[in-house]
Design an enzyme around this catalytic site. Structure first.
Site, PDB file in Angstrom:
ATOM      1  N   HIS A 117       0.821  -1.205   0.000  1.00  0.00           N
ATOM      2  CA  HIS A 117       0.000   0.000   0.000  1.00  0.00           C
ATOM      3  C   HIS A 117       0.859   1.260   0.000  1.00  0.00           C
ATOM      4  O   HIS A 117       2.035   1.238   0.376  1.00  0.00           O
ATOM      5  CB  HIS A 117      -0.928   0.023   1.223  1.00  0.00           C
ATOM      6  CG  HIS A 117      -0.205   0.114   2.531  1.00  0.00           C
ATOM      7  ND1 HIS A 117       0.440  -0.963   3.111  1.00  0.00           N
ATOM      8  CD2 HIS A 117      -0.026   1.159   3.395  1.00  0.00           C
ATOM      9  CE1 HIS A 117       0.973  -0.595   4.259  1.00  0.00           C
ATOM     10  NE2 HIS A 117       0.723   0.690   4.446  1.00  0.00           N
ATOM     11  N   ASP A 137       0.613   4.986   1.726  1.00  0.00           N
ATOM     12  CA  ASP A 137      -0.123   5.594   2.833  1.00  0.00           C
ATOM     13  C   ASP A 137      -1.051   6.705   2.357  1.00  0.00           C
ATOM     14  O   ASP A 137      -0.651   7.584   1.578  1.00  0.00           O
ATOM     15  CB  ASP A 137       0.853   6.170   3.866  1.00  0.00           C
ATOM     16  CG  ASP A 137       1.517   5.088   4.699  1.00  0.00           C
ATOM     17  OD1 ASP A 137       0.963   3.978   4.791  1.00  0.00           O
ATOM     18  OD2 ASP A 137       2.597   5.362   5.264  1.00  0.00           O
ATOM     19  N   HIS A 168       4.708  -0.076   0.476  1.00  0.00           N
ATOM     20  CA  HIS A 168       5.380  -0.865   1.503  1.00  0.00           C
ATOM     21  C   HIS A 168       4.422  -1.905   2.087  1.00  0.00           C
ATOM     22  O   HIS A 168       3.210  -1.830   1.911  1.00  0.00           O
ATOM     23  CB  HIS A 168       5.971   0.025   2.603  1.00  0.00           C
ATOM     24  CG  HIS A 168       4.993   0.945   3.252  1.00  0.00           C
ATOM     25  ND1 HIS A 168       4.544   2.113   2.654  1.00  0.00           N
ATOM     26  CD2 HIS A 168       4.372   0.886   4.459  1.00  0.00           C
ATOM     27  CE1 HIS A 168       3.701   2.727   3.454  1.00  0.00           C
ATOM     28  NE2 HIS A 168       3.564   2.000   4.557  1.00  0.00           N
ATOM     29  N   ARG A 175       5.383   6.777  13.872  1.00  0.00           N
ATOM     30  CA  ARG A 175       5.465   7.284  12.502  1.00  0.00           C
ATOM     31  C   ARG A 175       4.979   8.723  12.398  1.00  0.00           C
ATOM     32  O   ARG A 175       3.893   9.054  12.894  1.00  0.00           O
ATOM     33  CB  ARG A 175       4.616   6.418  11.568  1.00  0.00           C
ATOM     34  CG  ARG A 175       4.675   6.843  10.103  1.00  0.00           C
ATOM     35  CD  ARG A 175       3.660   6.088   9.279  1.00  0.00           C
ATOM     36  NE  ARG A 175       2.294   6.451   9.657  1.00  0.00           N
ATOM     37  CZ  ARG A 175       1.220   5.728   9.350  1.00  0.00           C
ATOM     38  NH1 ARG A 175       1.346   4.600   8.682  1.00  0.00           N
ATOM     39  NH2 ARG A 175       0.022   6.119   9.711  1.00  0.00           N
TER      40      ARG A 175
END
Length: 280
Positions: A96, A98, A256, A271
């Site tokens: 995917h 983000d 990723h 993150r």
């Protein structure tokens, strides 16, 4: 600062640099950003940095974004706490990009490892520029003008009660993007569909459809083929985490996949995702 490429396609390890210092040194940061555009994902070992350093470095790329589902640190808005310790279920073990469900998906992210299992819990990144470049020419022509919608509802919303899921979709309606986007800084063409992508919006045209089967399942088969390109090992780099590691990636040109093979060991990551532009 030393830079060591990890694979021919994507990824480099950066050594002899402290990200806290880089956030305060424009020249050093510029070198890191240049390396990021070239290698698409950078890895830093043994980063003894604070949450403030983490956020300050990410802010050098741009404004940080909140997430409607992932919890953030109250003191540092935009710093998502991705802690996996109480459930085997994961949303990250799929290829995917983000925030593809946003009108302006994330530009990139800075991910720091707080705690990880002794074995497992790796993350894979994929060069989606190369995934596009090596498509057959007939496919490139077929998808050149296609656009697709992406939604948060079938992923994060799937485990929610119906009322909460409907609200999530209402607050974050599906976004439409080109299937092939252009990188705003490098000019590279990027295959821009991922696991959030649900369907093409302009495939059902006289040029593409002669019989109903060309539309269903024809369009779905094409989308699934494009999604499968992220799984080609030659386009990938795989990183085995250690506490104190930091990964920085360009979310526009990569996808990723967080490997979910470590249950019941805990995995705690933090993150900072950076607001992106509207793809074109």
């Amino acid at each position: 600062m030393k830079i060591k490429p990890i694979t021919p396609a994507i990824g480099a390890q950066v050594m002899d640099v402290h990200l806290g210092e880089a956030s305060r040194d424009p020249e050093l940061f510029a070198q890191i950003k240049s390396a990021l555009l070239k290698h698409k994902v950078l890895f830093f070992r043994n980063q003894d940095i604070t949450r403030a350093d983490h956020v300050d470095f990410a802010n050098c790329f741009g404004k940080l974004e909140d997430h409607p589902v992932v919890n953030s640190d109250p003191q540092y808005p935009g710093l998502g706490l991705i802690y996996r310790s109480d459930s085997k279920h994961s949303y990250e073990n799929t290829y995917h990009s983000d925030g593809l469900w946003r009108p302006n998906p994330s530009m990139g992210a800075v991910l720091r490892c707080i705690e990880c299992p002794e074995i497992g819990g790796d993350t894979i990144w994929v060069n989606m520029v190369q995934a596009y470049e090596e498509l057959p020419e007939e496919i490139k022509q077929k998808i050149l003008k296609l656009r697709a919608k992406s939604s948060i509802e079938p992923s994060f919303g799937a485990v929610m009660p119906q009322e909460a899921r409907v609200k999530l979709d209402r607050d974050n309606p599906p976004a439409e993007h080109p299937v092939v986007r252009t990188h705003p800084e490098t000019g590279e063409k990027i295959l821009y569909v991922g696991s959030f992508t649900t369907h093409f919006v302009n495939h059902n045209t006289p040029e593409n459809i002669r019989h109903g089967i060309d539309k269903t399942p024809g369009a779905s088969l094409l989308l699934n083929y494009l999604l499968s390109r992220a799984s080609i090992p030659e386009y990938q780099v795989r990183w085995s985490w250690q506490p104190g590691d930091v990964a920085v990636w360009d979310n526009r040109s990569t996808q990723h996949y967080a490997v979910n093979d470590y249950w019941p060991a805990p995995r705690k990551m933090e993150r900072a995702a950076i607001v992106g532009d509207v793809p074109y």
